[in-house]
Each structure stands twice: as structure tokens, then as C-alpha cells.
Motif scaffolding. Structure first.
Motif, short mmCIF file in Angstrom:
data_model
loop_
_atom_site.label_atom_id
_atom_site.label_comp_id
_atom_site.label_asym_id
_atom_site.label_seq_id
_atom_site.Cartn_x
_atom_site.Cartn_y
_atom_site.Cartn_z
N GLY A 179 0.78 -1.24 -0.04
CA GLY A 179 -0.08 -0.10 -0.03
C GLY A 179 0.96 1.33 0.19
O GLY A 179 0.47 2.22 -0.83
N TYR A 180 1.79 1.25 0.77
CA TYR A 180 2.84 2.63 0.92
C TYR A 180 3.27 2.56 -0.65
O TYR A 180 3.45 3.54 -1.17
CB TYR A 180 3.87 2.21 1.98
N ARG A 181 4.13 1.69 -1.00
CA ARG A 181 4.83 1.51 -2.44
C ARG A 181 3.90 1.94 -3.49
O ARG A 181 4.09 2.69 -4.37
CB ARG A 181 5.21 0.05 -2.78
N ASP A 182 2.65 1.26 -3.44
CA ASP A 182 1.70 1.73 -4.62
C ASP A 182 1.26 3.17 -4.55
O ASP A 182 0.91 4.17 -5.56
CB ASP A 182 0.50 1.00 -4.48
N SER A 183 1.08 3.68 -3.24
CA SER A 183 0.66 5.08 -3.00
C SER A 183 1.67 5.94 -3.50
O SER A 183 1.37 6.98 -3.91
CB SER A 183 0.08 5.37 -1.48
N LYS A 184 2.92 5.71 -3.02
CA LYS A 184 4.10 6.45 -3.45
C LYS A 184 4.16 6.67 -4.96
O LYS A 184 4.35 7.70 -5.36
CB LYS A 184 5.21 5.90 -2.64
N ALA A 185 4.14 5.51 -5.48
CA ALA A 185 4.22 5.63 -6.99
C ALA A 185 3.16 6.43 -7.68
O ALA A 185 3.34 7.27 -8.53
CB ALA A 185 4.28 4.42 -7.47
N LEU A 186 2.00 6.42 -7.13
CA LEU A 186 0.64 7.23 -7.78
C LEU A 186 1.05 8.48 -7.47
O LEU A 186 0.57 9.66 -8.18
CB LEU A 186 -0.59 6.76 -6.94
N ILE A 187 1.53 9.08 -6.02
CA ILE A 187 1.85 10.50 -5.81
C ILE A 187 2.77 10.90 -6.73
O ILE A 187 2.76 11.81 -7.34
CB ILE A 187 2.37 10.59 -4.27
N GLU A 188 3.69 10.10 -7.15
CA GLU A 188 4.79 10.65 -8.12
C GLU A 188 4.14 10.79 -9.32
O GLU A 188 4.64 11.78 -10.30
CB GLU A 188 5.98 9.69 -8.06
N ARG A 189 3.32 10.03 -9.73
CA ARG A 189 2.83 10.00 -11.05
C ARG A 189 1.76 11.20 -11.12
O ARG A 189 1.49 11.86 -12.20
CB ARG A 189 2.04 8.54 -11.58
N TRP A 190 0.88 11.44 -10.26
CA TRP A 190 -0.28 12.36 -10.40
C TRP A 190 -0.10 13.52 -9.69
O TRP A 190 -0.75 14.47 -9.99
CB TRP A 190 -1.67 11.39 -10.05
#
Ligand code: GUN
Ligand code: ZN
Length: 432
Positions: A179-190
């Protein structure tokens, strides 16, 4: 540089008008002209004053006889729940199990998420909603689908991947680490791309382990300008469950507080069963409540006491909470909010209702410098309402020419039929 103008009767809040509808916090401009340059508001003045100053090349959209208010802000809504709306017979915890989780499972399919995201945004725009804080599902692709659809329409939207690693079906679980990793990647993307913002989104404390909440703390520290959204104190069974799961916390809200999840740009759905200490913490941290009247009535959750929240100094915005909520319309939601406050012994002033759906929502989301009213330099997101859209409204408003009185009738008798047009950044988006 493109300049255009929009003409009609304007009504907006300059500040919180409070229970008395303080006139100095409100502005009504009869036959006004809103000048928009490159998507931002340049001026709002009586048409008679501004027209002589306009160059011949400035196009004017003529909505005379219509009431124009700032674009509505929905502070808490679930786009994956469009097929859950109006599901019979349960309260929160059973409703989640029986209706909501099975529907959210379908968002593992990107194509399903894409279709629902477009449908959902069509509903928002036809109802005059131009900004929303949106829950996606546990699947990162549900967030990509939503943001791509919102970006395609150049909308100001906040959204996030739901985090839940326990007390839900196994195939809807992430882990604290994933959850941490996916959220982090989404923050960086969007996050911060065009008009989009990311919200760290633990569903609610009962579906997150202490390890997952600690991962939220890390995310929140690493991204101080990201939003945080969750649910709190909606239903009494849920409150009792949160106490059992987190016996060390003083209150349900305190679970989030201990994880540093109360701050500006943190918005919590419902907040019905808070105590005085909780309300004081919400106020001092700058966290905001999303008042969801149609959901609270539909799920039998309880009555949110807005005056109590206001007196405590809590930021509050209005929200549909579809699909616990039963309408996409912020007009209908204002009306139901009015009725909830009536049951609590106060009559919400029409301008206070408008405040909750516009500037109060902007303030709750930390966006009061950007949207929420017609002040110069703000983004020109607005709704054109037709005071005579239906026979009932036409009859009610015939011979009455007071903008605030008309707004009150539009709240109670209006819905998407009353929305003649929705503009974002000065562009007509709906009808297309
Ligand atoms: N609490 C946890 N999840 C949800 C949800 O999806 N809707 C509502 N209304 N409350 C919740
Ligand atoms: Zn919700």
C-alpha cells in the motif's frame, strides 16, 4: 491571452456567512458580468459598468435570468460506488460487506474502471460539481483510470487509492508495504499534475492494521502537501469496533491523531459521533469534516450537528458520499443538510448551505485561494442554474426576484434538471 465574459445573476460567498447569513459575507450581482482571462477570473461587476469597457472581440455567454454560483465542491465521494447507490436494507458495516466490497472487486479490471470513471464525471458535471475528493478502490489502476478521465477534461480533482490490509475480503487487501509503495508511485505519477492532487486514503481505521497506519504516517510526512482522506465516527457500531481494535486510543479520532493524520488538507467523512475533545482537535489541527447528509440518512448513521462543529471552529464541507449517499447533486445535498439541521433545532441559512457547497468546501480542502468564489485570480469554475427549469420551480419562483430566496427554492426543488451549464476554467463543459 483569451478573454471572455459570462452574463447573468451572480451569487457567492466572500466568507462564512454563519447561521444568520451575514450579508457582508455574501455578494449578489444582479445582471452581472464575469470577465475571464485564460481560465481565471478577472472581475465581477454589474454588466452596465463593465460592458462599455469590453473590446468588440470579447465573446459573451448570455445567461440573463439565470443564477450563477461557483462550481460545487463535493468533499467526499466514492466513484467505484455508482452501481451501489440505492441498495436496500442495511447499515454501514453490513452495507460494506453485502454491496460495496463485491462492487469494488470489479475495479481489478482497468477497462471497467475506465468506463465507470467517465460515467461518474458525466454525473458530476451535469450536477454542477467541478471539484471532488474521491475514493478509488484498493487497485492502483482504479486511480490511474480516474485521474486520466479527470485530466482529459482538465478538472480539479483529488483522489487516492484505498488502503486496507485487514477486516475486508482477502482479494481486496493490500499490505502495509504494498500500500505504501503503490501510493508513493501514484503520488509521483499524479500529484500536482495539471489540476490533480493525490489523497493518502486509508479507508477507515478498522480496515487498516497499526502497521498500515504507520505507513500512512510515513507517506504523510514525506508528502506534506498531499491530501489525506478517510472516514470517522459515522456509525455507532463502527465506533465501538474502532475502540475494540485500538484499545489504547482515547477515541476513534485519536487513532488518526496518534498517526499524525490530522492536519490541514486532511478530510474526514461523517464526524457524527465525535466528542468535544475530538472537535477541538479537528479545529486546532486544521483537519476538516465532510458533512454527508443523504448518506447519513440513507444508512441510518446519525445526524451531524453542523452548528456544534462550526462553534468548535472545525472546517466543514458538504459531500454526497455516493454510493452511501443517494444523490450526485450538491443542491439536493444542501436541502438534505438543511433538513438534518432542522431535526437538530436550527435552520441552515441558504447562504450557509451555499458556503458549505462552495467556499467552505474549498477551505476544507485547503483550496480557498484557488476556487470557491468569484474573487479575482481564482479559477473560473461555475454553475448556471435555471430558476424555472421545472413547472414546480417556475411556479415557485414566478414573481419572486430575490437571489437568496431563489437559491433556497433551487436547493429543495432542484437537481440536474436545474443545471443549465457547468463551466470549468471559463469553458463550457456541460452540456458538451
Ligand atoms: N466507511 C468505510 N468505508 C466506507 C464507505 O465506502 N462508505 C461509507 N459511507 N462509509 C465507509
Ligand atoms: Zn465515504
Amino acid at each position: 491571452m483569451t478573454t471572455k465574459a459570462i452574463r447573468g445573476d451572480f451569487l457567492h460567498c466572500l466568507a462564512d456567512p454563519g447561521p444568520g447569513g451575514d450579508a457582508t459575507a455574501c455578494e449578489a450581482v444582479h445582471d452581472g458580468l464575469l470577465l475571464v482571462r485564460d481560465g481565471r477570473i478577472e472581475a465581477l461587476q454589474p454588466a452596465a459598468t463593465l460592458l462599455p469597457q469590453l473590446g468588440p472581440d470579447v465573446a459573451i455567454d448570455d445567461w440573463r435570468g439565470h443564477l450563477i454560483v461557483p462550481g460545487f465542491i463535493d468533499c467526499h465521494v466514492h466513484y467505484p460506488q455508482v452501481d451501489v447507490i440505492a441498495s436496500h436494507g442495511t447499515q454501514l458495516l453490513d452495507w460494506l460487506e453485502r454491496y460495496t466490497f463485491p462492487e469494488e472487486r470489479k475495479f481489478a479490471e482497468r477497462a471497467h474502471a475506465d468506463g465507470v470513471a467517465e460515467f461518474f464525471l458525466d454525473r458530476l458535471l451535469e450536477n454542477g460539481t467541478t471539484t471532488a475528493a474521491v475514493f478509488c478502490t484498493v487497485h492502483p489502476q482504479s486511480v490511474d483510470a480516474f485521474f486520466e478521465a479527470a485530466q482529459g477534461r482538465n478538472l480539479r480533482m483529488i483522489a487516492g487509492k484505498v488502503l486496507m490490509d485487514r477486516n475486508c475480503p482477502a482479494d481486496l487487501r493490500d499490505t502495509a508495504e504494498s500500500g505504501y509503495r503503490d501510493s508513493k508511485a501514484l503520488i509521483e505519477r499524479w500529484h500536482g499534475r495539471d489540476r490533480l492532487g493525490y489523497a493518502i486514503t486509508p479507508r477507515f481505521a478498522p480496515t487498516s492494521s497499526p502497521e498500515q497506519l504507520a505507513a500512512c504516517t510515513r507517506l504523510a510526512r514525506e508528502h506534506p502537501d498531499a491530501w489525506i482522506q478517510s472516514h470517522v465516527a459515522e456509525n455507532q457500531g463502527e465506533v465501538a469496533w474502532a475502540h475494540e481494535l485500538f484499545p489504547g486510543a482515547r477515541s476513534y479520532l485519536d487513532v488518526y491523531d496518534r498517526h499524525e493524520l490530522l492536519r490541514e488538507r486532511a478530510i474526514y467523512g461523517h464526524c457524527i459521533w465525535l466528542d468535544d475533545a475530538d472537535r477541538a482537535r479537528m479545529a486546532s489541527t486544521g483537519a476538516a469534516a465532510a458533512f454527508c447528509p443523504t448518506s447519513n440518512l440513507f444508512l441510518g448513521s446519525g445526524l451531524f450537528n453542523y452548528q456544534q462543529a462550526r462553534e468548535a471552529g472545525m472546517r466543514t464541507g458538504l459531500a454526497t458520499d455516493v454510493g452511501g449517499g443517494t444523490s450526485y447533486s450538491l443542491l439536493t445535498t444542501m436541502a438534505e443538510g438543511y433538513k438534518v439541521q432542522q431535526l437538530l433545532g436550527t435552520a441552515l441559512h441558504p447562504m450557509e448551505a451555499l458556503y458549505l457547497a462552495t467556499l467552505g468546501g474549498a477551505r476544507s480542502l485547503g483550496l480557498e485561494e484557488t476556487i470557491g468564489n468569484f474573487m479575482p485570480r481564482k479559477e473560473a469554475d461555475l454553475v448556471v442554474l435555471s430558476p424555472a427549469a421545472t413547472p414546480a420551480l417556475s411556479r415557485r419562483n414566478h414573481l419572486r426576484d430575490d437571489a437568496i430566496d431563489r437559491l433556497f427554492a433551487l436547493m429543495h426543488l432542484g437537481d440536474e434538471r436545474t443545471v443549465a451549464a457547468t463551466y470549468t476554467l471559463g469553458q463550457l463543459l456541460n452540456p458538451p
